[in-house]
Design a protein around this motif. Sequence first.
Motif, short mmCIF file in Angstrom:
data_model
loop_
_atom_site.label_atom_id
_atom_site.label_comp_id
_atom_site.label_asym_id
_atom_site.label_seq_id
_atom_site.Cartn_x
_atom_site.Cartn_y
_atom_site.Cartn_z
N THR A 146 0.98 -1.25 0.14
CA THR A 146 -0.07 0.45 0.03
C THR A 146 0.81 1.24 -0.11
OG1 THR A 146 -0.07 0.53 1.84
CG2 THR A 146 -1.97 -1.06 1.51
N ILE A 147 2.62 1.15 0.24
CA ILE A 147 2.85 2.57 0.41
C ILE A 147 4.30 2.15 -0.48
CG2 ILE A 147 4.28 3.41 1.30
CD1 ILE A 147 2.77 2.87 4.31
N ILE A 148 4.51 4.02 -1.51
CA ILE A 148 5.88 3.51 -2.38
C ILE A 148 6.04 4.14 -2.18
CG2 ILE A 148 4.03 4.11 -4.33
CD1 ILE A 148 6.33 1.98 -6.35
N MET A 149 8.23 4.78 -1.46
CA MET A 149 8.78 5.46 -1.41
C MET A 149 9.59 5.54 -2.57
SD MET A 149 10.74 6.16 2.17
CE MET A 149 11.53 7.77 2.05
N ILE A 150 9.35 6.98 -3.54
CA ILE A 150 10.19 6.61 -4.31
C ILE A 150 11.35 7.65 -4.44
CG2 ILE A 150 10.37 6.78 -6.86
CD1 ILE A 150 7.93 6.50 -7.36
N ASP A 154 -8.17 -3.45 -1.94
CA ASP A 154 -9.68 -2.76 -1.57
C ASP A 154 -8.73 -1.52 -0.25
OD1 ASP A 154 -8.44 -4.14 0.70
OD2 ASP A 154 -10.31 -4.88 0.17
N LYS A 155 -7.25 -1.62 -0.12
CA LYS A 155 -7.06 -0.60 1.18
C LYS A 155 -6.27 0.61 0.28
CE LYS A 155 -4.86 -3.93 4.44
NZ LYS A 155 -3.89 -4.86 4.74
N GLN A 156 -6.01 1.87 1.02
CA GLN A 156 -6.10 2.82 0.62
C GLN A 156 -3.84 3.02 0.15
OE1 GLN A 156 -7.13 6.28 0.01
NE2 GLN A 156 -5.43 6.48 -0.70
N SER A 157 -4.11 3.23 -0.08
CA SER A 157 -2.65 3.25 -1.00
C SER A 157 -1.36 5.14 -0.99
CB SER A 157 -2.77 2.51 -2.02
OG SER A 157 -2.52 0.95 -1.94
N TYR A 158 -0.28 4.61 -0.66
CA TYR A 158 0.23 6.40 -0.86
C TYR A 158 1.80 5.58 -1.89
CZ TYR A 158 -2.60 6.03 2.92
OH TYR A 158 -3.93 6.20 4.18
N CYS A 159 1.77 6.55 -2.44
CA CYS A 159 3.40 6.77 -2.60
C CYS A 159 3.92 8.02 -2.69
CB CYS A 159 3.07 7.51 -4.52
SG CYS A 159 4.68 7.40 -4.87
#
Length: 679
Positions: free
Chosen positions: A551-555, A577-582
């Motif tokens: 659910t999280i990607i850090m670039i 179906d979870k809220q995801s973040y970048c």
Amino acid sequence: MDLHTPITKGNRAIKMYASRLEKLGITTFYDFLFHLPSRYEDYSLISKIAEVQTGETVTIQGQVLEMKTNYLRGGRIKTMQKAMVTDGTGTIELTWFNQPFLTKTIQINSTISASGRADRFGKSKTLSLQSPEYEIIPENGEGIHTGRLIPVYPETQGVSSKWLRRQVYNLLTQNLSELNEYLPENLLKRNHLMTFPQAIQEIHYPKNLDEAQKARERLAFDELLLMQLAAQKRRTQWQEKQKGIKFAVNKYKKQINQCIDSLPFKLTSAQQSALDKITYDLQQATPMNRLLQGDVGSGKTVVAAISMYISFLNGYQSVLMAPTEILAQQHYATVSKLLEPLGVTVDLVTGSKKRITSDSNFSILIGTHALLSEKIVFDKLGLVIIDEQQRFGVEQRSIIRQKGDNPHLLTMTATPIPRTVALTMYGDLDLSYLNEMPHGRKKIKTWLVPPEKRNGAYDWIRKEIKENKSQVFIICPFIEPSETMQTIKAVNQEYIHLSKEVYPDLKLGLLHGKQKAKEKDEILQKFRDGDFDILVATPVVEVGIDIPNATIIMIEAAERFGLAQLHQLRGRVGRGDKQSYCLLFTDSKNAQTSTRLKAMETTHSGAELAELDLKMRGAGNLYGTAQHGIPKLKAATFSDTLLIQKAKLAADELFKKISDYPLLSDHINKTLSENISPD
């Protein structure tokens, strides 16, 4: 000498440079003429020595009064070469370092032309040009390295602009008559274009920068025109030479609708539109040749599955080829779940999991390059689907089609391609776009995080992992640290740093391009199975990795990526179906970089981001280093939409009467043979 002669058949000096020249794309003498300057140095102002001022960049010409080598003690500079030159108005000193051969090259009393920046060096404060470009001028001759606009070329180790300049000059002097105009005069006049021979001459040795720009425009026009003419020729050959399989669709309308109704979701209008066009194609006598482009998660696989079901209803087999084992497995799982309840037999073949046998009975076969094996035989292949088609070579795409008798072809890509680029690159294909996300899919919240909030971001990530059982991607642009870009995080270093100093209490995995395919698949499978909390990776995860719990990607160093590539990386999360973040990080202080990356916070369409990057950074930076299949333009740019439109109009006009232009036809065939545009 024929310009199309391979350089390996040139003189000894050229042969010695052959492997180096190949790195620059130069394999024939003709290629020298299309190795275009990246910029020009203006050495056109020839000054009288008495009038040269400190700080000026000038060209002087005069007689060599003195030439000698001075030997120095210690340090890297062992020798200094000095020439004193006069033009009757005054004298000036020319100096070079560690080039003792110059005392033989530059003879006393010879006429020399030298270009460089004038300054005063040493204790004597003598006016001097330090390490100038120079050449000995023959009587009644002109310079090619000085005294004019000087082309500076893309170089490689051991191949300098000066050396390239000499080769190009010799070829133009000896072979200019071989360059014939191949476009009709009225077309050139209408588009205000110079002739082809003039453009080649002026791009390398322009009278002024305006002429250089006009020359580049003519060569850019040709490049775009030939791409589009080659695409039209391929389309015509496809339509004329290939008799396809006409699938019945209306006959099976009830079963097709039942298949669509059985889906656990409603098709988006974009999916329905693409499906309508595909079903129309499948009913024609000419094989379908369609490209389906859509963002990660837009539902391409579902459209492909329904298309394969239509093939099944008509008594034909289908094959779906994907570039990686894990992507093939994902397609197998999706297609099996959708179609096996309807009586369709789906099988899988990859390098490590050859589930197919000689007596296998399948309606759909999904796999990787392993599908190309001679052992894989189809009884009645009607539909070929290639996912991320730019990852496969022309020959591989041809082999898979030849396993059937002119089967229909559907290629798919998640690479966001601006429409102008797509129409130029894929002019032979019918295009469909999935520009909507499935109903209920949550948008990925994206933030450009300032450096001072990094530690806070690390703490928040730990909290998400602990409390919500989230999994996290951390992306770095490089594998190893770079000497020239020491501030850019490298994946190996960052993995050690994160494991030991930031997250010693969590489980981390490492993934990068130098690992073998089997090792990469095993690491991704472990991540999917929950063995790792965090996967530290390079952009190798870009295409087709489906980890529902991520659910999280850090670039890191986000400025190193194009927006289209960042968007694809962002698509690695938000699969469940979870809220995801970048989270995007950059150390760049550039205002334009910040504006560009901020666009990721509000724009969630890959096509829009690709168009924005095209405007802000140009096509050279559009796709990032991980993308394949994008042609490298020499003179043109995909951001020049006006020139693309002009070339398209010209291509439509010329193709109707192409037999009237044999020289143009030769150029089209050369373009086709070089595969400048994907087939």
